[in-house]
Scaffold this active site. Sequence first.
Site, PDB file in Angstrom:
ATOM      1  N   TYR A   1     -28.577   8.431   4.698  1.00 51.13           N
ATOM      2  CA  TYR A   1     -28.866   7.203   5.443  1.00 51.13           C
ATOM      3  C   TYR A   1     -28.065   7.203   6.742  1.00 51.13           C
ATOM      4  CZ  TYR A   1     -24.751   5.559   2.682  1.00 51.13           C
ATOM      5  OH  TYR A   1     -23.532   5.435   2.060  1.00 51.13           O
TER       6      TYR A   1
ATOM      7  N   ARG B   1     -17.302   3.560   5.690  1.00 53.07           N
ATOM      8  CA  ARG B   1     -16.185   2.995   4.909  1.00 53.07           C
ATOM      9  C   ARG B   1     -15.025   2.562   5.801  1.00 53.07           C
ATOM     10  NH1 ARG B   1     -15.315   4.440  -0.532  1.00 53.07           N
ATOM     11  NH2 ARG B   1     -17.316   5.073  -1.335  1.00 53.07           N
TER      12      ARG B   1
ATOM     13  N   GLU C   1       0.850  -1.202   0.000  1.00 50.02           N
ATOM     14  CA  GLU C   1       0.000   0.000   0.000  1.00 50.02           C
ATOM     15  C   GLU C   1       0.881   1.246   0.000  1.00 50.02           C
ATOM     16  OE1 GLU C   1      -3.192   1.139  -0.227  1.00 50.02           O
ATOM     17  OE2 GLU C   1      -2.322   3.108   0.194  1.00 50.02           O
TER      18      GLU C   1
ATOM     19  N   ASP D   1     -11.428  -0.846  -8.831  1.00 48.23           N
ATOM     20  CA  ASP D   1     -11.445   0.361  -9.659  1.00 48.23           C
ATOM     21  C   ASP D   1     -10.310   0.381 -10.685  1.00 48.23           C
ATOM     22  OD1 ASP D   1     -13.702   1.377  -8.442  1.00 48.23           O
ATOM     23  OD2 ASP D   1     -12.762   3.227  -7.719  1.00 48.23           O
TER      24      ASP D   1
HETATM   25  P1  FAD Z   1      -9.342   2.373  -4.132  1.00 46.11           P
HETATM   26  O1  FAD Z   1     -10.319   2.591  -3.047  1.00 46.11           O
HETATM   27  O2  FAD Z   1      -9.006   3.545  -5.000  1.00 46.11           O
HETATM   28  O3  FAD Z   1      -8.017   1.807  -3.455  1.00 46.11           O
HETATM   29  C1  FAD Z   1      -6.796   1.780  -4.142  1.00 46.11           C
HETATM   30  C2  FAD Z   1      -5.683   1.645  -3.106  1.00 46.11           C
HETATM   31  O4  FAD Z   1      -4.444   1.494  -3.800  1.00 46.11           O
HETATM   32  C3  FAD Z   1      -5.546   2.873  -2.211  1.00 46.11           C
HETATM   33  O5  FAD Z   1      -5.371   2.465  -0.879  1.00 46.11           O
HETATM   34  C4  FAD Z   1      -4.297   3.581  -2.759  1.00 46.11           C
HETATM   35  O6  FAD Z   1      -3.614   4.307  -1.777  1.00 46.11           O
HETATM   36  C5  FAD Z   1      -3.493   2.394  -3.263  1.00 46.11           C
HETATM   37  N1  FAD Z   1      -2.587   2.724  -4.366  1.00 46.11           N
HETATM   38  C6  FAD Z   1      -2.858   3.472  -5.454  1.00 46.11           C
HETATM   39  N2  FAD Z   1      -1.801   3.516  -6.261  1.00 46.11           N
HETATM   40  C7  FAD Z   1      -0.827   2.789  -5.672  1.00 46.11           C
HETATM   41  C8  FAD Z   1       0.516   2.473  -6.026  1.00 46.11           C
HETATM   42  N3  FAD Z   1       1.045   2.944  -7.164  1.00 46.11           N
HETATM   43  N4  FAD Z   1       1.242   1.700  -5.193  1.00 46.11           N
HETATM   44  C9  FAD Z   1       0.700   1.188  -4.043  1.00 46.11           C
HETATM   45  N5  FAD Z   1      -0.566   1.480  -3.657  1.00 46.11           N
HETATM   46  C10 FAD Z   1      -1.318   2.258  -4.468  1.00 46.11           C
HETATM   47  N6  FAD Z   1     -19.300   1.638  -4.031  1.00 46.11           N
HETATM   48  C11 FAD Z   1     -20.194   0.779  -3.476  1.00 46.11           C
HETATM   49  O7  FAD Z   1     -20.062  -0.445  -3.638  1.00 46.11           O
HETATM   50  N7  FAD Z   1     -21.260   1.239  -2.744  1.00 46.11           N
HETATM   51  C12 FAD Z   1     -21.462   2.581  -2.533  1.00 46.11           C
HETATM   52  O8  FAD Z   1     -22.431   2.977  -1.862  1.00 46.11           O
HETATM   53  C13 FAD Z   1     -20.528   3.508  -3.109  1.00 46.11           C
HETATM   54  N8  FAD Z   1     -20.694   4.829  -2.937  1.00 46.11           N
HETATM   55  C14 FAD Z   1     -19.783   5.695  -3.476  1.00 46.11           C
HETATM   56  C15 FAD Z   1     -19.966   7.069  -3.297  1.00 46.11           C
HETATM   57  C16 FAD Z   1     -19.067   7.986  -3.842  1.00 46.11           C
HETATM   58  C17 FAD Z   1     -19.318   9.470  -3.657  1.00 46.11           C
HETATM   59  C18 FAD Z   1     -17.939   7.507  -4.567  1.00 46.11           C
HETATM   60  C19 FAD Z   1     -16.946   8.466  -5.159  1.00 46.11           C
HETATM   61  C20 FAD Z   1     -17.745   6.137  -4.757  1.00 46.11           C
HETATM   62  C21 FAD Z   1     -18.667   5.226  -4.227  1.00 46.11           C
HETATM   63  N9  FAD Z   1     -18.515   3.834  -4.403  1.00 46.11           N
HETATM   64  C22 FAD Z   1     -19.432   2.977  -3.865  1.00 46.11           C
HETATM   65  C23 FAD Z   1     -17.391   3.309  -5.189  1.00 46.11           C
HETATM   66  C24 FAD Z   1     -16.266   2.769  -4.304  1.00 46.11           C
HETATM   67  O9  FAD Z   1     -15.894   3.739  -3.347  1.00 46.11           O
HETATM   68  C25 FAD Z   1     -15.041   2.369  -5.130  1.00 46.11           C
HETATM   69  O10 FAD Z   1     -15.439   1.678  -6.286  1.00 46.11           O
HETATM   70  C26 FAD Z   1     -14.112   1.459  -4.305  1.00 46.11           C
HETATM   71  O11 FAD Z   1     -13.736   2.100  -3.104  1.00 46.11           O
HETATM   72  C27 FAD Z   1     -12.882   1.049  -5.100  1.00 46.11           C
HETATM   73  O12 FAD Z   1     -12.017   0.295  -4.266  1.00 46.11           O
HETATM   74  P2  FAD Z   1     -10.569  -0.142  -4.785  1.00 46.11           P
HETATM   75  O13 FAD Z   1      -9.935  -0.837  -3.630  1.00 46.11           O
HETATM   76  O14 FAD Z   1     -10.681  -0.862  -6.080  1.00 46.11           O
HETATM   77  O15 FAD Z   1      -9.818   1.214  -5.119  1.00 46.11           O
END
Ligand code: FAD
Length: 417
Positions: free
Chosen positions: A214, A106, A33, A291
């Site tokens: 909520y 979260r 991370e 994502d």
């Molecule tokens: P991220 O959360 O972006 O995590 C990526 C991680 O990788 C981070 O910790 C970052 O620091 C790390 N990282 C990045 N680059 C590097 C690197 N080069 N080297 C090492 N580490 C790195 N989803 C739902 O399911 N339900 C909901 O109700 C919902 N509501 C939302 C509301 C809003 C306003 C928004 C903006 C989004 C919402 N989402 C919701 C979507 C959800 O938040 C994201 O899709 C989800 O958090 C993605 O998780 P992830 O772990 O794939 O990516």
Amino acid sequence: MTDPDVIVVGGGIGGLSAAYALARRGLAVRVLERAAAFGEVGAGIQLAPNCTRILDDYGLLDEAKALGVLPDAMIMRDAVDGTELTRLDLRDLERRYGFPYLVIHRSDLHAMLLRACERVGVDLRTSQHVTACANTADGASVTLADGRVEEARVVIAADGLHSVARKLIVDDEPVSSAYVAYRGTTPTASGRAADVDLSEVVVYVGPRCHFVHYGLRGGELLNQVAVFESPKARAGEEDWGTPDELDAAFAATCDFVRGGLPDMWRDRWWRMYDRDPIMTWVDGNIALLGDAAHPPLQYIAQGAIMAIEDGWVLGEQAARHLDGGGWPAVLAAYQAVRPEHCRRVVTTSRAWGELWHLDGLARRQRNVLLRERDTYDYAFVDWLYGPTALDPSDEPPMFTPIPLSSAPADALTGAGG
Ligand code: FAD
């Protein structure tokens, strides 16, 4: 130092849940991370039955329920006049899909996944900035900002919207929606929060804006989200989505919605981007997840859920195929089933945003159609909330869009925020 079986790049909700899914199968997993500490920024998150089913399989559902809120209803209202348009009965929904609809902070979800990873021995490392990923003769490697190289049998890239690994597969950029989200949580013991019904998830949909609320933490907190289209973004200005745009964006909405704006944090905001869907997520021994693979707009509240599903599918495919075809078979099975589902979610989320944000005659037509919807008609969400597919043939079919000429609609519920 022994190389792990799996390196997971990124310790967000996607990375940690994938690490847990693989480590509970006996694999040696290391999470790298970038941040100095594990954590999540933001407020609430909604977890539909396609996610709580997985938390149950992980043995985490009771803990998640204790940390969150199980609302009774999800209600859509018109943001201008405040009237109800349609609703889901979440108790009936739980009976239909076998698992609850849960809302949770979260940071509570993330901390729960972190604890689960610790229990199964995931090697969790912070301050690890990955700058490149590459395939090697018998696995994959990551290069870190300090020049170190680490190797594993596979690398799972869960590094979010600006994924480093995604560049191996496609040369694309995030797509700006020109919308921005403001969030805020307030203690329910005081102020306006004391008058809000925390048994409901409510979304108010309005012209170029929407507002969600909520309860969180067993009802201790009210979570509110205000989302609007930024005129400055539309005008091509760099500095867009700033607080000076917030109040004007909601000027035409009802008293209840405007009454929530003072509760928004004004020192941070979230510009909303997605990416065009891609149908290839695997490059040799490197696979995208969460994502990094499929960032959606949040309108159907499935972004984190898709990430959790990705990890669960990887874990299940590892259990099925590692002893036979090895990692190539595991990654091929993952690649066979996840991209099409996530493509649908990403494109549906865009369409859903258009439907929410209609103005004028199209808004009134939408409202007529939504008011006619039967509360117990689940055709719109079966493909989302049903069991997570492990084979393409398991994937539930999508429903037929509602006959609204001015806005394509691929789903009739979800209150992302
Ligand atoms: P991220 O959360 O972006 O995590 C990526 C991680 O990788 C981070 O910790 C970052 O620091 C790390 N990282 C990045 N680059 C590097 C690197 N080069 N080297 C090492 N580490 C790195 N989803 C739902 O399911 N339900 C909901 O109700 C919902 N509501 C939302 C509301 C809003 C306003 C928004 C903006 C989004 C919402 N989402 C919701 C979507 C959800 O938040 C994201 O899709 C989800 O958090 C993605 O998780 P992830 O772990 O794939 O990516």
